[in-house]
Scaffold this motif. Structure first.
Motif, PDB file in Angstrom:
ATOM      1  N   GLN A 189     -34.760 -80.797 -63.657  1.00  0.00           N
ATOM      2  CA  GLN A 189     -34.220 -80.667 -65.009  1.00  0.00           C
ATOM      3  C   GLN A 189     -34.034 -82.015 -65.701  1.00  0.00           C
ATOM      4  O   GLN A 189     -34.188 -82.104 -66.922  1.00  0.00           O
ATOM      5  CB  GLN A 189     -32.882 -79.906 -64.970  1.00  0.00           C
ATOM      6  N   ASP A 190     -33.692 -83.064 -64.974  1.00  0.00           N
ATOM      7  CA  ASP A 190     -33.477 -84.351 -65.647  1.00  0.00           C
ATOM      8  C   ASP A 190     -34.716 -85.244 -65.601  1.00  0.00           C
ATOM      9  O   ASP A 190     -34.676 -86.393 -66.045  1.00  0.00           O
ATOM     10  CB  ASP A 190     -32.248 -85.078 -65.097  1.00  0.00           C
ATOM     11  N   GLY A 191     -35.816 -84.716 -65.067  1.00  0.00           N
ATOM     12  CA  GLY A 191     -37.063 -85.468 -65.060  1.00  0.00           C
ATOM     13  C   GLY A 191     -37.238 -86.394 -63.882  1.00  0.00           C
ATOM     14  O   GLY A 191     -38.244 -87.099 -63.797  1.00  0.00           O
ATOM     15  N   SER A 192     -36.276 -86.403 -62.945  1.00  0.00           N
ATOM     16  CA  SER A 192     -36.426 -87.251 -61.759  1.00  0.00           C
ATOM     17  C   SER A 192     -37.619 -86.807 -60.927  1.00  0.00           C
ATOM     18  O   SER A 192     -38.360 -87.629 -60.379  1.00  0.00           O
ATOM     19  CB  SER A 192     -35.147 -87.199 -60.906  1.00  0.00           C
ATOM     20  N   LEU A 193     -37.789 -85.495 -60.819  1.00  0.00           N
ATOM     21  CA  LEU A 193     -38.964 -84.910 -60.183  1.00  0.00           C
ATOM     22  C   LEU A 193     -39.717 -84.107 -61.240  1.00  0.00           C
ATOM     23  O   LEU A 193     -39.101 -83.421 -62.057  1.00  0.00           O
ATOM     24  CB  LEU A 193     -38.560 -84.004 -59.019  1.00  0.00           C
ATOM     25  N   VAL A 194     -41.044 -84.217 -61.217  1.00  0.00           N
ATOM     26  CA  VAL A 194     -41.857 -83.611 -62.269  1.00  0.00           C
ATOM     27  C   VAL A 194     -42.721 -82.503 -61.681  1.00  0.00           C
ATOM     28  O   VAL A 194     -43.528 -82.730 -60.768  1.00  0.00           O
ATOM     29  CB  VAL A 194     -42.746 -84.672 -62.952  1.00  0.00           C
ATOM     30  N   LEU A 195     -42.542 -81.313 -62.227  1.00  0.00           N
ATOM     31  CA  LEU A 195     -43.284 -80.136 -61.795  1.00  0.00           C
ATOM     32  C   LEU A 195     -44.513 -79.969 -62.681  1.00  0.00           C
ATOM     33  O   LEU A 195     -44.413 -79.973 -63.909  1.00  0.00           O
ATOM     34  CB  LEU A 195     -42.374 -78.906 -61.908  1.00  0.00           C
ATOM     35  N   ASP A 208     -44.300 -84.951 -58.563  1.00  0.00           N
ATOM     36  CA  ASP A 208     -44.338 -86.355 -58.956  1.00  0.00           C
ATOM     37  C   ASP A 208     -42.917 -86.907 -58.921  1.00  0.00           C
ATOM     38  O   ASP A 208     -41.985 -86.280 -59.444  1.00  0.00           O
ATOM     39  CB  ASP A 208     -44.917 -86.503 -60.362  1.00  0.00           C
ATOM     40  N   ASN A 209     -42.756 -88.055 -58.319  1.00  0.00           N
ATOM     41  CA  ASN A 209     -41.450 -88.696 -58.192  1.00  0.00           C
ATOM     42  C   ASN A 209     -41.306 -89.773 -59.261  1.00  0.00           C
ATOM     43  O   ASN A 209     -41.815 -90.883 -59.119  1.00  0.00           O
ATOM     44  CB  ASN A 209     -41.307 -89.302 -56.791  1.00  0.00           C
ATOM     45  N   ALA A 210     -40.601 -89.446 -60.338  1.00  0.00           N
ATOM     46  CA  ALA A 210     -40.453 -90.376 -61.455  1.00  0.00           C
ATOM     47  C   ALA A 210     -39.539 -91.547 -61.113  1.00  0.00           C
ATOM     48  O   ALA A 210     -39.528 -92.556 -61.837  1.00  0.00           O
ATOM     49  CB  ALA A 210     -39.910 -89.642 -62.677  1.00  0.00           C
ATOM     50  N   LEU A 211     -38.796 -91.464 -60.021  1.00  0.00           N
ATOM     51  CA  LEU A 211     -37.864 -92.525 -59.626  1.00  0.00           C
ATOM     52  C   LEU A 211     -38.479 -93.513 -58.639  1.00  0.00           C
ATOM     53  O   LEU A 211     -37.856 -94.517 -58.285  1.00  0.00           O
ATOM     54  CB  LEU A 211     -36.585 -91.924 -59.008  1.00  0.00           C
ATOM     55  N   SER A 212     -39.694 -93.239 -58.219  1.00  0.00           N
ATOM     56  CA  SER A 212     -40.331 -94.091 -57.212  1.00  0.00           C
ATOM     57  C   SER A 212     -40.567 -95.509 -57.737  1.00  0.00           C
ATOM     58  O   SER A 212     -40.994 -95.714 -58.885  1.00  0.00           O
ATOM     59  CB  SER A 212     -41.669 -93.496 -56.793  1.00  0.00           C
ATOM     60  N   ALA A 213     -40.269 -96.493 -56.901  1.00  0.00           N
ATOM     61  CA  ALA A 213     -40.530 -97.896 -57.239  1.00  0.00           C
ATOM     62  C   ALA A 213     -41.916 -98.310 -56.764  1.00  0.00           C
ATOM     63  O   ALA A 213     -42.318 -99.460 -56.954  1.00  0.00           O
ATOM     64  CB  ALA A 213     -39.464 -98.793 -56.620  1.00  0.00           C
TER      65      ALA A 213
END
Length: 219
Positions: A189-195, A208-213
């Motif tokens: 829901q907050d976009g940290s993980l993308v479906l 997709d992991n939007a928080l990945s460095a």
């Protein structure tokens, strides 16, 4: 603390898909009311969207019809992360022509305009699908226990992971078990993980992991 609904009229069931539903939005901390199955489905999808900042149902708007000023109600008013405000009427496709909803939306756009919204749109059952509805309900359900600590711990874990993660690994890898799995789903829901569109949430799903460095090119 969950706030009460901000609906500006008393909710009553409609003929088609008739029911009154109280949905707790665990991300914006507000109760949302729906008066048909179709309205409920669209509300869930908006609640689960990372792009929607605010949702208000049954908001009053005055328009002139036949020389008479009448108060109508927008089914769903939304504020998006880009700043755009969209007002939606929700109707089953079969009822669109007889309801006059398209003419009503046109009048709202002409007479009220950006005092309420930047655009006025119609939503029907043709704008959604079973997978999107099921995913949205899963995301809201997983956020419903308000496990803010669990979400924080999963976010910290995601920052150490690569650009892709398997949803079913979240519980084991965070050592939170089911709690970690549910927290991960809520983070869609907050976009940290993308479906990806069309994918059904489940343990085997790779997100997709939007928080990945980690640089996705070199990963």
């Amino acid at each position: 603390m969950i706030e009460s609904s901000v609906a500006q009229r008393k909710i009553s069931p409609r003929k088609r898909g008739s029911k009154i539903v109280r949905i707790v939005d665990p991300f914006r901390y507000r109760e949302i009311l729906a008066e048909s199955g179709l309205e409920e489905d669209h509300a869930y999808i908006l609640i689960a969207s990372p792009r929607v900042d605010e949702i208000r149902e049954q908001q009053a708007v005055e328009i002139v019809e036949g020389g008479i000023t009448d108060v109508r109600f927008i089914d769903l008013w939304t504020l998006w992360d880009c700043g755009s405000r969209i007002a939606y009427e929700v109707k089953y496709h079969e009822d669109v022509a007889s309801s006059g909803v398209l003419d009503r939306l046109r009048r709202m756009a002409e007479q009220v305009g950006d005092r309420m919204a930047d655009s006025y749109r119609l939503l029907t059952e043709r704008d959604i699908d079973a997978v999107s509805i099921a995913n949205a309900k899963d995301i809201v359900d997983c956020g419903s226990n308000l496990d803010l600590e669990g979400r924080t711990l999963v976010r910290e874990h995601l920052r150490r992971r690569g650009p892709k993660v398997r949803l079913g690994d979240m519980g084991r890898d965070t050592r939170l078990g089911t709690r970690g799995y549910r927290a991960a789903i809520s983070l869609i829901q907050d976009g940290s993980l993308v479906l990806r569109p069309g994918d059904r949430i489940g343990p085997e799903m790779v997100l997709d992991n939007a928080l990945s460095a980690t640089d996705p090119v070199s990963a």
